[in-house]
Design a protein around this motif. Structure first.
Motif, short mmCIF file in Angstrom:
data_model
loop_
_atom_site.label_atom_id
_atom_site.label_comp_id
_atom_site.label_asym_id
_atom_site.label_seq_id
_atom_site.Cartn_x
_atom_site.Cartn_y
_atom_site.Cartn_z
N TYR A 1 -41.93 32.69 64.46
CA TYR A 1 -42.29 32.57 63.00
C TYR A 1 -40.98 32.18 62.28
O TYR A 1 -41.24 31.18 61.35
CB TYR A 1 -42.98 33.92 62.58
N GLU A 2 -39.91 32.56 62.50
CA GLU A 2 -38.67 32.02 61.62
C GLU A 2 -38.52 30.57 61.87
O GLU A 2 -38.32 30.06 60.97
CB GLU A 2 -37.58 33.20 62.26
N MET A 3 -38.61 30.40 63.16
CA MET A 3 -38.30 28.76 63.30
C MET A 3 -39.47 28.04 62.82
O MET A 3 -39.26 26.73 62.57
CB MET A 3 -38.05 28.60 64.72
N ALA A 4 -40.84 28.40 62.95
CA ALA A 4 -41.97 27.79 62.48
C ALA A 4 -41.65 27.44 60.84
O ALA A 4 -42.05 26.40 60.51
CB ALA A 4 -43.14 28.18 62.82
N THR A 5 -41.17 28.57 60.19
CA THR A 5 -40.86 28.55 58.95
C THR A 5 -39.94 27.51 58.49
O THR A 5 -40.00 26.76 57.84
CB THR A 5 -40.52 29.96 58.48
N GLU A 6 -38.71 27.55 59.43
CA GLU A 6 -37.59 26.65 59.25
C GLU A 6 -38.11 25.27 59.34
O GLU A 6 -37.80 24.10 58.78
CB GLU A 6 -36.53 26.88 60.24
N ASP A 7 -39.12 24.90 60.21
CA ASP A 7 -39.47 23.75 60.48
C ASP A 7 -40.63 23.09 59.47
O ASP A 7 -41.31 22.28 59.42
CB ASP A 7 -40.38 23.72 61.80
N HIS B 1 -43.60 25.00 58.16
CA HIS B 1 -45.03 25.30 58.43
C HIS B 1 -45.45 26.54 57.90
O HIS B 1 -46.43 26.86 58.13
CB HIS B 1 -45.45 25.27 60.16
N GLY B 2 -44.60 27.05 56.96
CA GLY B 2 -45.14 28.52 56.39
C GLY B 2 -46.29 28.25 55.61
O GLY B 2 -47.15 29.32 55.58
N ASN B 3 -46.58 27.43 55.15
CA ASN B 3 -47.94 27.18 54.32
C ASN B 3 -49.13 26.89 54.89
O ASN B 3 -50.30 26.80 54.57
CB ASN B 3 -47.98 26.31 52.97
N LEU B 4 -48.87 26.42 56.34
CA LEU B 4 -49.86 26.01 57.25
C LEU B 4 -50.71 27.66 57.52
O LEU B 4 -50.08 28.55 57.40
CB LEU B 4 -49.55 25.27 58.46
N ASP B 5 -51.77 27.34 58.42
CA ASP B 5 -52.32 28.56 59.30
C ASP B 5 -51.32 29.16 60.13
O ASP B 5 -50.49 28.23 60.64
CB ASP B 5 -53.41 28.18 59.61
N TYR B 6 -51.38 30.23 60.58
CA TYR B 6 -50.44 30.77 61.34
C TYR B 6 -50.64 30.18 62.76
O TYR B 6 -49.97 30.26 63.94
CB TYR B 6 -50.40 32.31 61.74
N ALA B 7 -51.71 29.58 62.95
CA ALA B 7 -51.98 28.87 64.27
C ALA B 7 -51.17 27.76 64.55
O ALA B 7 -51.02 27.18 65.45
CB ALA B 7 -53.40 28.18 64.22
N ARG C 1 -57.29 20.06 65.58
CA ARG C 1 -55.60 20.05 64.75
C ARG C 1 -55.96 20.23 63.36
O ARG C 1 -55.36 19.55 62.49
CB ARG C 1 -54.89 18.74 65.26
N ASP C 2 -56.61 21.38 62.83
CA ASP C 2 -56.85 21.61 61.61
C ASP C 2 -55.94 22.85 61.37
O ASP C 2 -56.26 23.91 61.71
CB ASP C 2 -58.12 21.78 61.41
N PHE C 3 -54.78 22.63 60.99
CA PHE C 3 -53.68 23.81 60.52
C PHE C 3 -53.97 24.35 59.20
O PHE C 3 -52.97 24.96 58.71
CB PHE C 3 -52.52 23.34 60.94
N SER C 4 -54.83 23.85 58.41
CA SER C 4 -54.97 24.13 57.03
C SER C 4 -55.18 25.57 56.88
O SER C 4 -55.78 26.26 57.85
CB SER C 4 -56.25 23.57 56.24
N PRO C 5 -54.62 26.26 56.03
CA PRO C 5 -54.56 27.79 55.95
C PRO C 5 -55.74 28.60 55.48
O PRO C 5 -56.12 28.64 54.62
CB PRO C 5 -53.39 27.94 54.83
N ASN C 6 -56.32 29.44 56.66
CA ASN C 6 -57.06 30.39 56.50
C ASN C 6 -56.48 31.55 56.40
O ASN C 6 -56.78 32.28 55.41
CB ASN C 6 -58.03 30.40 57.81
N PHE C 7 -55.31 31.86 57.01
CA PHE C 7 -54.47 32.84 56.89
C PHE C 7 -53.13 32.32 56.96
O PHE C 7 -52.69 31.87 58.02
CB PHE C 7 -54.52 34.01 57.78
#
Ligand code: NA7
Length: 293
Positions: free
Chosen positions: A260-266, A268-274, A221-227
């Motif tokens: 992706y739109e909904m994940a951003t609304e939640d 999560h935009g600055n986390l990794d795309y995972a 559960r490491d969602f720190s941003p690689n991409f």
């Protein structure tokens, strides 16, 4: 070589550092001051950084950012000199790339699009894979710089085709990862252990480089941003825009864009795309965990 490196984000900073390590004379610039690279000179503007450079290498977020670095106030345009080569490693619209190239070519300046893949780790270890669009002879002149930052180089055709290939690549990465994430959400909901599912995937034809790379991060559960998710979202939108221009339909990508739109609304935009997985988990009312992770 004398290189101006513009944009010191997750990718740009280690890439510029590798140019310094390889012995090139590097001047860096970043929009927000305070980011620098050991052994490089820092410049106060793109125009200042580009003055006297043989090559100007750009790695910023999106099409608007590249346009502003090139043609905005204190942009590279003020320092263009015949024979200079501009290289853009950002992922942006192929059509914009062609028009930027035309503008600088009027000053006798060459333009190469050189998006890359390999994430933060590839940028740090100089193992990036580049997709190149531009004149063959010009690309040949860039070899000392390319080999300082990457390990494989694919020539895709004339200027703009590097970016076109990159969008076609990221489309696939986004869809493959989303398939993996949906598989994990369903398996968890049905009571299958995530680590056991990953082991099964990796032993069968379902395996992929994307899953191999992402699974360890997801299981811990490491969602720190690689991409970052926001950048993959940008690339999905660019691919959909390019598809629209070319009058073709990409239905699976259209659906993933909504995710992706909904994940951003939640948020999560600055986390990794995972982190699109977090949204699937919310919908499924589960948390993906590997018992043996
Ligand atoms: P990051 O880590 O988000 O870095 C983005 C960089 O772009 C960072 O240096 C930003 O400067 C710069 N930026 C963003 N907007 C602008 C504008 N308008 N003008 C100038 N500079 C700007 O991204 P990555 O390094 O992971 O990725 C870079 C590209 O490679 C991107 O296209 C990916 O899709 C592939 P800041 O520090 O915020 O001032």
């Amino acid at each position: 070589m004398r290189v101006a490196y513009l944009g010191l984000g997750i990718m740009g900073r280690p890439m510029a550092a590798n140019l310094v390590k390889a012995g090139h004379q590097v001047t860096v610039w970043n929009r927000t001051p305070g980011k620098d690279v050991e052994g490089a000179t820092s410049a106060p503007s793109p125009a200042e950084a580009a003055r006297g450079a043989e090559v100007v290498w750009i790695c910023v977020s999106d099409t608007a950012a590249v346009e502003s670095v090139l043609f905005g106030p204190e942009g590279v345009e003020a320092s263009l000199t015949p024979g200079m080569i501009i290289v853009d490693s950002s992922t942006i619209a192929p059509s914009a790339t062609r028009s930027f190239a035309e503008r600088v070519r009027a000053h006798g300046v060459e333009y190469v699009d050189a998006p890359m893949t390999g994430s933060k780790v590839g940028a740090e270890n100089a193992t990036l894979i580049f997709m190149l669009g531009g004149d063959e002879a010009v690309i040949e002149n860039l070899q000392p710089l390319l080999t300082a930052m990457g390990k494989k180089f694919f020539r895709m055709g004339e200027t703009g085709k590097g970016h076109a290939a990159k969008l076609a690549m990221n489309l696939q990465i986004a869809l493959i990862y989303e398939g993996f994430a949906e598989g994990l959400a369903l398996a968890t909901k049905l009571g299958v252990d995530a680590a056991a599912l990953v082991a099964l995937v990796e032993a069968t034809m379902v395996r992929s480089g994307v899953v191999e790379y992402k699974a360890p991060f997801v299981l811990r559960r490491d969602f720190s941003p690689n991409f970052p998710l926001r950048l993959m979202h940008k690339d999905i939108r660019l691919a959909l825009a390019a598809a629209k221009e070319a009058r073709i339909k990409l239905p699976a990508l259209e659906t993933v864009e909504e995710v992706y739109e909904m994940a951003t609304e939640d948020g999560h935009g600055n986390l990794d795309y995972a982190a699109t997985l977090i949204l699937l988990e919310k919908w499924a009312g589960v948390e993906v965990k590997g018992a043996s992770a």
